[in-house]
Every structure is written in C-alpha cells, then in structure tokens.
Motif scaffolding. Structure first.
Motif: not given
Length: 345
Positions: A122-147
């Motif tokens: 899901a995130v890779e798709t957003l980056l491919a569309f040149r989104c300038e910022a990412l608003i993640l609703l209830g993410p479960v990825a580790p904090a290090a990955a989000l950082a």
C-alpha cells in the motif's frame, strides 16, 4: 500560461476544446492570475469574486489540469492515505480527510489494505504516485520501519501510539475511552464485565490496558476476563457464541471496536440472549453502523473529523512550514450512550 490552465486541442473528430483558464477569466472579466487564485483557494480575492469565478467555471465545465499544475510547480500536492478497506471507521476518516485537504488545496491518493495486500504494498503505491506526505490509518508496521519511511516522505500515524520513533501521531486516548465504558457500566450496577480484545497491536494493547485499569480502579480485579478477538464482526460473533454457550453469562461485554460489538449482538440474538436486558454490550469508534437503529450501539467516539483535520494540518506543517520535530496530538474520546447498555437484572 497559468499552471492551472486546462487547455487541450480539439480532437480529430471535431469535438470542442476543453475550457481554459482564459475562458473563465473572459467570462468574469478578470485576469487569469486572479482566477487562478480563486481556483487554488488562495487568500486574497473577495467572497463575491470567488462566487463569480466558481459559478463561471461550473457553467463552462472548466476543470484544472492537476498533472500540468504538478509539473509546473514540481509539487504533486497529493497526500497519500493508507486505509483498511474493511473498516467503516477508516471510511469515515477518509471522508473527513478529503474535506480537510481540499480546503487547503491538496488532494488525496488512497491505497487500500486487503486480505491479500499488506502495508508495504500500500505504501509503495502511494510513493509511486509522488505523494508528498503519508497519512497512515492504524499502521501496524514496526516503529523502526515507520521511521525509515518518514525519511522518504513525512509520515503521520493516525490512531496508533508510536513510542519508539520520532513521528507525527494523531490519536485518541484509547485507554481512557475504554475506561469510560467500564465506568459507565459499573455506574449502572455491573460487576461481571468481559472484554473481547482486538488481538495484537498497540491500539488493542492500549484498549485492553484501559479495561484492566478501570476494573481494578473499581475493585473488580476478580472479575477481569479477556477473550481473544480481533477487529472483525466474525471475531465478535465467535466470542458471542462462546459466551452464550459457556454457562453463566457476564452481565456486560466491552468489545474492541464497533465491528466486533456488532458480531456479538448478532451471536447473542441468534442464541436468544436479550441485549441489553440480559447482557449489555458496548463497542468503540462510533462508526456509521453503530448509529443505525438496528444496532443503536453504546460506544466511544474518537472524533473522526478532528482527527482528520489534525492529520492534514500536521502533514502541511511538515511540507510547507518545514517543521521537523515530531508532534503527538492526543484527543479526548467521549462516551456515546445508546440502547445496548442498561442496568443488570
């Protein structure tokens, strides 16, 4: 030519060209620069001028060319939103995110989580569309990955507490929200109160902790009982069948969210267990389904509209004001009393 100009040559079939910014300007007798300010929602033009321009644009069928605008400014003005397609609460958040973004000249790109599509995709798709910022609703990825992701584009986590990374967070105080439900039930006279939890994850952990803390606060340690669950109606229905077929029923059940609570209601009604006469049931989120007369569910509101506004504001502060320090905005949840809770028999 103004960056919002949507000129397009007529097709070979003789079709008329798309209306241009100059056409709107000519209709209202203003410069293209003034019209552009209105259509980009930039402060300056009077309200009367704005209404004239918007009316003319609507009459002409003018639509801004977002691709040309992005190329001209080297900015996409797109905010990427990761959303769980199965969550009614996320759907409500997205509606409010759209409104908040459009008010300040941004648009959204949505990328969905499904049973076969994870957060990374899901995130890779957003980056491919040149989104300038990412608003993640209830993410479960580790904090290090989000950082790490935050180094590619500003990340705003909505709903989930992030303890180990410098990220922007917008959330409600989940432990307090569940505590309010327990306080409400105890105030009605309940003592045997079960919690159907949300499984793994920070949000579920916070809500489970809120239940345990509130029960202990009321001296009900011996009544603490947590059943395994998750965020789905199916999990709530499974828990409801277990309780209905397991001997003595509790007098109240606090579910992880509204979807789980609706599953509980379904199982209890099929088993002939009266709600709220025999068992009171409460959810969490105050999503659209909980408000229907068919459910009339006691729940907790997270104030989806304010969460969305704060998330968009945080993203724009990072993009346009250069803010680098992380911010956590914790909103106070509020109990919504409806028809699924009452005094125990």
């Amino acid at each position: 030519m103004d960056e919002l100009d949507s000129a397009a040559p007529a097709g070979g079939n003789g079709a008329a060209a798309r209306p241009r910014l100059e056409d709107v300007a000519a209709r209202v007798g203003l410069s293209t620069a003034s019209v552009s300010l209105v259509l980009r929602n930039v402060p300056g033009p009077s309200e009367r001028t704005r209404q004239r321009v918007l009316k003319a644009a609507a009459e002409l069928g003018y639509r801004p060319d977002r691709t040309a605008s992005a190329l001209a400014s080297r900015r996409s003005r797109l905010l990427g939103v990761m959303v769980d397609i199965h969550s009614p609460f996320h759907a409500e958040l997205v509606e409010h995110l759209h409104t908040a973004a459009e008010e300040i000249g941004y648009d959204l790109v949505l990328s969905t989580l499904t049973r076969t599509r994870d957060e990374h995709a899901a995130v890779e798709t957003l980056l491919a569309f040149r989104c300038e910022a990412l608003i993640l609703l209830g993410p479960v990825a580790p904090a290090a990955a989000l950082a790490d992701l935050d180094r590619k584009a500003p990340v705003i986590s909505v709903g989930r507490r992030i303890a180990d990374a410098d990220l922007d967070v917008v959330r409600s105080a989940d432990d307090d929200g569940v505590g309010q439900i327990v306080d409400h039930l105890v105030g009605l006279g309940h003592r045997s109160i079960v919690h159907v939890d949300g499984g793994k994850g920070v949000i579920a952990t916070d809500r489970r902790r809120g239940y345990r803390s509130a029960m202990r606060r009321h001296g009900l340690d011996e009544h603490i009982r947590v059943l395994q669950g998750d965020s789905t109606e199916k999990a709530g229905e499974k828990a409801g069948r277990h309780l209905a077929g397991g001997g003595e029923l509790p007098t109240a059940v606090v579910a992880y969210n509204d979807q789980s609570a609706i599953g509980l209601l379904t199982a209890f009604r099929r088993a002939g267990v009266d709600v709220p006469g025999t068992v009171s049931v409460a959810g969490y989120d105050d999503d659209a389904l909980s408000r229907l007369d068919a459910f009339d569910l006691t729940t907790v509101s997270q104030n989806a509209e304010e969460q969305a506004r704060q998330a968009v504001t945080a993203a724009v502060e990072r993009l346009e004001q250069g803010r680098t320090e992380a911010r956590e905005i914790v909103l106070a949840p509020s109990l919504v009393m409806r028809g699924t809770t009452t005094e125990p028999r």
